[in-house]
Design an enzyme around this catalytic site. Structure first.
Site, PDB file in Angstrom:
ATOM      1  N   ARG A 110       0.822  -1.212   0.000  1.00  0.00           N
ATOM      2  CA  ARG A 110       0.000   0.000   0.000  1.00  0.00           C
ATOM      3  C   ARG A 110       0.854   1.259   0.000  1.00  0.00           C
ATOM      4  O   ARG A 110       0.334   2.347  -0.142  1.00  0.00           O
ATOM      5  CB  ARG A 110      -0.907   0.016   1.239  1.00  0.00           C
ATOM      6  CG  ARG A 110      -2.093  -0.913   1.117  1.00  0.00           C
ATOM      7  CD  ARG A 110      -3.187  -0.539   2.065  1.00  0.00           C
ATOM      8  NE  ARG A 110      -2.980  -1.118   3.377  1.00  0.00           N
ATOM      9  CZ  ARG A 110      -3.235  -0.484   4.504  1.00  0.00           C
ATOM     10  NH1 ARG A 110      -3.689   0.743   4.485  1.00  0.00           N
ATOM     11  NH2 ARG A 110      -3.015  -1.067   5.651  1.00  0.00           N
ATOM     12  N   TYR A 111       2.151   1.106   0.222  1.00  0.00           N
ATOM     13  CA  TYR A 111       3.052   2.259   0.302  1.00  0.00           C
ATOM     14  C   TYR A 111       4.227   2.031  -0.638  1.00  0.00           C
ATOM     15  O   TYR A 111       4.578   0.888  -0.927  1.00  0.00           O
ATOM     16  CB  TYR A 111       3.569   2.432   1.731  1.00  0.00           C
ATOM     17  CG  TYR A 111       2.468   2.572   2.753  1.00  0.00           C
ATOM     18  CD1 TYR A 111       1.769   3.770   2.873  1.00  0.00           C
ATOM     19  CD2 TYR A 111       2.114   1.508   3.567  1.00  0.00           C
ATOM     20  CE1 TYR A 111       0.740   3.896   3.798  1.00  0.00           C
ATOM     21  CE2 TYR A 111       1.096   1.625   4.496  1.00  0.00           C
ATOM     22  CZ  TYR A 111       0.408   2.821   4.606  1.00  0.00           C
ATOM     23  OH  TYR A 111      -0.601   2.937   5.512  1.00  0.00           O
ATOM     24  N   ARG A 114       7.543   0.005   1.265  1.00  0.00           N
ATOM     25  CA  ARG A 114       7.431  -1.116   2.198  1.00  0.00           C
ATOM     26  C   ARG A 114       6.213  -1.963   1.844  1.00  0.00           C
ATOM     27  O   ARG A 114       5.251  -1.454   1.269  1.00  0.00           O
ATOM     28  CB  ARG A 114       7.334  -0.621   3.637  1.00  0.00           C
ATOM     29  CG  ARG A 114       6.246   0.404   3.893  1.00  0.00           C
ATOM     30  CD  ARG A 114       6.683   1.326   5.048  1.00  0.00           C
ATOM     31  NE  ARG A 114       5.635   2.221   5.517  1.00  0.00           N
ATOM     32  CZ  ARG A 114       5.308   3.369   4.941  1.00  0.00           C
ATOM     33  NH1 ARG A 114       5.895   3.758   3.824  1.00  0.00           N
ATOM     34  NH2 ARG A 114       4.367   4.142   5.459  1.00  0.00           N
ATOM     35  N   CYS A 123      -2.116 -17.697  15.626  1.00  0.00           N
ATOM     36  CA  CYS A 123      -1.732 -16.782  16.703  1.00  0.00           C
ATOM     37  C   CYS A 123      -1.727 -17.551  18.017  1.00  0.00           C
ATOM     38  O   CYS A 123      -2.263 -18.658  18.094  1.00  0.00           O
ATOM     39  CB  CYS A 123      -2.730 -15.638  16.810  1.00  0.00           C
ATOM     40  SG  CYS A 123      -2.579 -14.473  15.458  1.00  0.00           S
ATOM     41  N   CYS A 127      -7.308 -12.392  19.545  1.00  0.00           N
ATOM     42  CA  CYS A 127      -7.758 -11.110  20.083  1.00  0.00           C
ATOM     43  C   CYS A 127      -9.097 -10.780  19.443  1.00  0.00           C
ATOM     44  O   CYS A 127      -9.219 -10.809  18.218  1.00  0.00           O
ATOM     45  CB  CYS A 127      -6.739 -10.031  19.772  1.00  0.00           C
ATOM     46  SG  CYS A 127      -5.052 -10.559  20.147  1.00  0.00           S
ATOM     47  N   CYS A 130      -9.372  -8.334  16.383  1.00  0.00           N
ATOM     48  CA  CYS A 130      -8.345  -8.486  15.346  1.00  0.00           C
ATOM     49  C   CYS A 130      -8.798  -7.992  13.971  1.00  0.00           C
ATOM     50  O   CYS A 130      -9.861  -8.353  13.477  1.00  0.00           O
ATOM     51  CB  CYS A 130      -7.934  -9.943  15.237  1.00  0.00           C
ATOM     52  SG  CYS A 130      -6.666 -10.195  13.987  1.00  0.00           S
ATOM     53  N   ARG A 132      -7.515  -8.891  11.227  1.00  0.00           N
ATOM     54  CA  ARG A 132      -7.475  -9.998  10.251  1.00  0.00           C
ATOM     55  C   ARG A 132      -8.315 -11.183  10.712  1.00  0.00           C
ATOM     56  O   ARG A 132      -7.987 -12.330  10.438  1.00  0.00           O
ATOM     57  CB  ARG A 132      -6.035 -10.428   9.986  1.00  0.00           C
ATOM     58  CG  ARG A 132      -5.239  -9.304   9.410  1.00  0.00           C
ATOM     59  CD  ARG A 132      -4.078  -9.690   8.543  1.00  0.00           C
ATOM     60  NE  ARG A 132      -3.411  -8.444   8.218  1.00  0.00           N
ATOM     61  CZ  ARG A 132      -2.334  -7.993   8.853  1.00  0.00           C
ATOM     62  NH1 ARG A 132      -1.741  -8.726   9.778  1.00  0.00           N
ATOM     63  NH2 ARG A 132      -1.826  -6.819   8.538  1.00  0.00           N
ATOM     64  N   ASP A 291      -9.611  -0.382  13.999  1.00  0.00           N
ATOM     65  CA  ASP A 291     -10.142  -0.597  12.653  1.00  0.00           C
ATOM     66  C   ASP A 291     -11.590  -1.076  12.725  1.00  0.00           C
ATOM     67  O   ASP A 291     -11.970  -1.798  13.649  1.00  0.00           O
ATOM     68  CB  ASP A 291      -9.318  -1.668  11.915  1.00  0.00           C
ATOM     69  CG  ASP A 291      -7.891  -1.212  11.656  1.00  0.00           C
ATOM     70  OD1 ASP A 291      -7.672   0.009  11.516  1.00  0.00           O
ATOM     71  OD2 ASP A 291      -7.002  -2.082  11.591  1.00  0.00           O
ATOM     72  N   ASP A 328      -6.047   3.869  10.369  1.00  0.00           N
ATOM     73  CA  ASP A 328      -5.809   3.164   9.110  1.00  0.00           C
ATOM     74  C   ASP A 328      -7.114   3.274   8.334  1.00  0.00           C
ATOM     75  O   ASP A 328      -8.130   2.689   8.719  1.00  0.00           O
ATOM     76  CB  ASP A 328      -5.438   1.699   9.395  1.00  0.00           C
ATOM     77  CG  ASP A 328      -4.417   1.180   8.396  1.00  0.00           C
ATOM     78  OD1 ASP A 328      -4.392   1.702   7.266  1.00  0.00           O
ATOM     79  OD2 ASP A 328      -3.663   0.257   8.746  1.00  0.00           O
ATOM     80  N   LYS A 335      -2.561   4.611   6.208  1.00  0.00           N
ATOM     81  CA  LYS A 335      -2.608   5.184   7.550  1.00  0.00           C
ATOM     82  C   LYS A 335      -2.375   6.683   7.476  1.00  0.00           C
ATOM     83  O   LYS A 335      -1.569   7.137   6.673  1.00  0.00           O
ATOM     84  CB  LYS A 335      -1.511   4.567   8.420  1.00  0.00           C
ATOM     85  CG  LYS A 335      -1.679   3.081   8.675  1.00  0.00           C
ATOM     86  CD  LYS A 335      -0.568   2.594   9.598  1.00  0.00           C
ATOM     87  CE  LYS A 335      -0.607   1.090   9.788  1.00  0.00           C
ATOM     88  NZ  LYS A 335      -0.191   0.344   8.589  1.00  0.00           N
TER      89      LYS A 335
HETATM   90  C1  LIG Z   1       0.670  -0.513   8.431  1.00  0.00           C
HETATM   91  C2  LIG Z   1       1.221  -0.976   7.166  1.00  0.00           C
HETATM   92  C3  LIG Z   1       2.547  -0.710   6.827  1.00  0.00           C
HETATM   93  C4  LIG Z   1       3.507   0.017   7.750  1.00  0.00           C
HETATM   94  O1  LIG Z   1       3.202   1.345   7.907  1.00  0.00           O
HETATM   95  P1  LIG Z   1       4.135   2.272   8.832  1.00  0.00           P
HETATM   96  O2  LIG Z   1       3.414   3.562   8.846  1.00  0.00           O
HETATM   97  O3  LIG Z   1       5.468   2.326   8.135  1.00  0.00           O
HETATM   98  O4  LIG Z   1       4.244   1.622  10.148  1.00  0.00           O
HETATM   99  C5  LIG Z   1       2.995  -1.159   5.608  1.00  0.00           C
HETATM  100  N1  LIG Z   1       2.198  -1.823   4.748  1.00  0.00           N
HETATM  101  C6  LIG Z   1       0.912  -2.090   5.046  1.00  0.00           C
HETATM  102  C7  LIG Z   1       0.083  -2.813   4.053  1.00  0.00           C
HETATM  103  C8  LIG Z   1       0.395  -1.679   6.276  1.00  0.00           C
HETATM  104  O5  LIG Z   1      -0.885  -1.967   6.577  1.00  0.00           O
HETATM  105  S1  SF4 Z   2      -4.370  -8.907  16.855  1.00  0.00           S
HETATM  106 FE1  SF4 Z   2      -4.935 -10.582  15.439  1.00  0.00          FE
HETATM  107  S2  SF4 Z   2      -3.028 -11.087  14.366  1.00  0.00           S
HETATM  108 FE2  SF4 Z   2      -2.449  -9.926  16.218  1.00  0.00          FE
HETATM  109  S3  SF4 Z   2      -2.081 -11.500  17.760  1.00  0.00           S
HETATM  110 FE3  SF4 Z   2      -4.212 -10.856  17.997  1.00  0.00          FE
HETATM  111  S4  SF4 Z   2      -5.394 -12.319  16.769  1.00  0.00           S
HETATM  112 FE4  SF4 Z   2      -3.231 -12.475  16.122  1.00  0.00          FE
END
Ligand SMILES: *Cc1c(COP(=O)(O)O)cnc(C)c1O
Ligand code: SF4
Length: 373
Positions: A110-111, A114, A123, A127, A130, A132, A291, A328, A335
């Site tokens: 997305r960036y 990175r 996990c 949580c 979460c 995901r 989120d 985010d 973000k």
């Molecule tokens: C959060 C995230 C990052 C890292 O973002 P930073 O602002 O550098 O911490 C990179 N890629 C994705 C897809 C993310 O969701």
């Molecule tokens: S927030 Fe989601 S991915 Fe992170 S440790 Fe908890 S369950 Fe696992």
């Protein structure tokens, strides 16, 4: 992990469950068969995410719960509640649009510089908030290196991506050898300067951070570890020892906290958490407005609450103890820091942000839909 608590009966041996928890557990139990695709090959993601991740708590994390307190902040993070089956405005199965932003299997970009590599669906604790939840707890476990080959090839063809965030699931749940094989494969790409590992293991299974693991991680520097402490009570002797081992090995450690209603939405709690982290040589990096994951409305704060809490921390805490308040943006718009530069407008129940890409994106407060609490 073998002794982890996965059933209502096991949980009831330790906690007297509330009615809301009993009903919550009944609902997630139906999802025992999670991970089975439908006969036509498609996964019914909405239905799956709405029944939620199965119960999973380590005996260690369970031991942090105050059994006398039904509102215990540790309990709220790991014991399902009936409200998980409710949906509020803005809720999404994949709030960050990660599936849509995959450039190769398991690789989300997305960036510009990175990318995020999702290496395991496992996990140590599920949580309840979460992001995901659509994937975590499914049967896959560690994704085989052969499945990640296209992601490695994509990274090699895109040298502008200099940093890989290794996440999941939790990359530290699994053997040291397995993780090392993965890190070696990432290093072999040649164009990746920095590896960042996102993990909750120091919080929920701190004894996993043993000398052998830390010795291995040291070989793959520069490598940053991002932990996920949400409450000062998570800073125990064992978790502090895990953080100390990482810091002593020269591994930089930063923490991301998710702001959660009924868990850490007080300035006293956040101040104690951030000060405690700095004491362990961990830099509070982000405080994340939660989120909009489907079924987590009861755990989220309004934008107004997030802003007010954050304002009360400014100036009161040392600069190294104050993280940045981030949101985010839904749909994978990236973000942004929550503040006057990024907020375009605010109306009751909704905040419009300007994304880094220049789009206006609305974030809704978790208000009940159609009168469902
Ligand atoms: C959060 C995230 C990052 C890292 O973002 P930073 O602002 O550098 O911490 C990179 N890629 C994705 C897809 C993310 O969701
Ligand atoms: S927030 Fe989601 S991915 Fe992170 S440790 Fe908890 S369950 Fe696992």
């Amino acid at each position: 992990m073998r002794s982890a608590i996965r059933t209502r009966a096991e949980l009831e041996r330790v906690l007297q469950l509330t009615e809301a928890e009993c009903e919550g557990l009944r609902q997630v139990r139906r999802s025992d068969q999670r991970g089975d695709d439908r006969p036509d090959g498609r996964t019914d993601m909405v239905a799956e995410a709405r029944v939620g991740m199965p119960l999973l708590v380590t005996p260690y994390y369970l031991s942090l719960i105050d059994p006398e307190d039904p509102t215990c902040p540790i309990r709220r993070q790991c014991v399902p509640q009936v409200a998980e089956s409710h949906c509020v405005r803005g809720d999404l199965v994949d709030p960050l649009g990660e599936v849509a932003h995959e450039v190769a299997p398991q690789l989300v970009r997305r960036y510009p510089d990175r990318a995020l590599l999702l290496v395991t669906s496992t996990c140590a604790v599920h949580c309840r908030f979460c992001t995901r939840s659509r994937w975590v707890g499914k049967k896959e476990g560690y994704v085989p290196l052969t499945t990640l080959e296209p992601a490695f090839r994509w990274l090699q063809a895109h040298p502008e991506v200099r940093e890989v965030l290794v996440s999941g699931g939790d990359p530290l749940v699994g053997s040291t050898g397995r993780l090392e094989g993965l890190l070696r494969a990432i290093k072999r790409i040649g164009t990746v300067d920095v590896i960042r590992i996102g993990t909750r293991v120091p919080v929920v299974l701190p004894m996993r951070v043993d000398d052998a693991l830390v010795r291995m991680l040291r070989c793959y520097q520069p490598l940053w570890v991002m932990t996920h402490f949400n409450h000062p009570r998570e800073l125990t002797d064992l978790s502090r020892a895990a953080l100390c081992r990482l810091a002593d090995a020269g591994i930089p450690v930063m923490n991301q906290t998710v702001l959660l209603r009924g868990v850490n939405d007080s300035d006293e709690t956040l101040a104690a958490l951030f000060r405690g982290l700095v004491r362990e040589r961990v830099r509070p990096y982000y405080l994340l407005h939660a989120d909009a994951v489907v079924g987590t409305g009861h755990l989220r704060t309004s934008m107004e609450t997030s802003l007010a809490l954050y304002a009360r921390l400014q100036g009161r805490l040392s600069g190294i103890a104050v993280p940045r308040l981030m949101v985010d943006l839904p749909g994978g718009m990236g973000k942004v820091a929550v503040g006057p530069e990024t907020i375009v407008s605010r109306k009751p129940g909704r905040t419009v942000f300007r994304s880094v890409g220049g789009e206006n994106v609305t974030v809704f407060d978790p208000e009940p839909l159609m009168g469902i609490a």
